[in-house]
Design a protein around this motif. Sequence first.
Motif, short mmCIF file in Angstrom:
data_model
loop_
_atom_site.label_atom_id
_atom_site.label_comp_id
_atom_site.label_asym_id
_atom_site.label_seq_id
_atom_site.Cartn_x
_atom_site.Cartn_y
_atom_site.Cartn_z
N VAL A 12 -36.61 20.96 8.96
CA VAL A 12 -35.69 20.65 9.01
C VAL A 12 -34.28 21.44 9.34
O VAL A 12 -34.98 22.56 8.63
N GLN A 13 -33.29 21.79 10.21
CA GLN A 13 -32.40 22.71 9.90
C GLN A 13 -31.70 22.49 8.62
O GLN A 13 -31.53 21.80 8.24
N ALA A 14 -30.83 23.70 8.78
CA ALA A 14 -30.05 23.62 7.24
C ALA A 14 -28.73 22.96 6.98
O ALA A 14 -28.80 23.03 9.10
N GLY A 15 -28.71 21.95 6.41
CA GLY A 15 -27.50 20.84 6.30
C GLY A 15 -28.31 19.65 6.80
O GLY A 15 -27.80 18.40 6.32
N GLY A 16 -29.40 19.72 7.03
CA GLY A 16 -29.94 17.98 7.39
C GLY A 16 -30.64 17.70 6.44
O GLY A 16 -30.30 18.12 4.99
N SER A 17 -31.41 16.28 6.36
CA SER A 17 -31.71 15.87 5.41
C SER A 17 -33.56 15.50 5.66
O SER A 17 -33.33 15.43 6.88
#
Length: 115
Positions: A12-17
Motif C-alpha cells: 500500500v502507498q503511504a497514507g493508505g489503509s
Amino acid sequence: QVQLVESGGGFVQAGGSLKLSCEASPNFAGAASLGWYRQAPGQEREEVARIGMQGPISYADYVKCRFTLSGEPGKKWLYLTMSNLKPEDTAVYYCTLNFPGSSYWGQGTQVTVSS
C-alpha cells in the motif's frame, strides 16, 4: 492447541489503509490476552496492540490514533485496522494469543508501505 492464521497484508502507498484479520482454531476462548505484534527486517519483534480479557485495549505510541484493534473475546476473529500507514509501518505482522503458561503465534502477514 490453538492455530492462528493471519491474512490481509499487502502493498500500500503511504497514507493508505489495510485491515488485518486473524482467525483462531478452534477459538480464543479462555485466553488471558490477545493482540498484534510486528517485526521489521533487522529489528526486534514489537507489540502493536493488545487486549486483556478484562480490557482495556493498549496501543504502542507509534500506532495510536491510526490503528484499531477489534474482535470478540471468546470468538474466532481478531482484527487490526490500520489507517494513515507510513513507510516505517512496513513489517511482518503477527497475531498472538496468550494463556497462563503458554503463547501462540500465527505465521505472520507482510505489510509493505511505499513512500
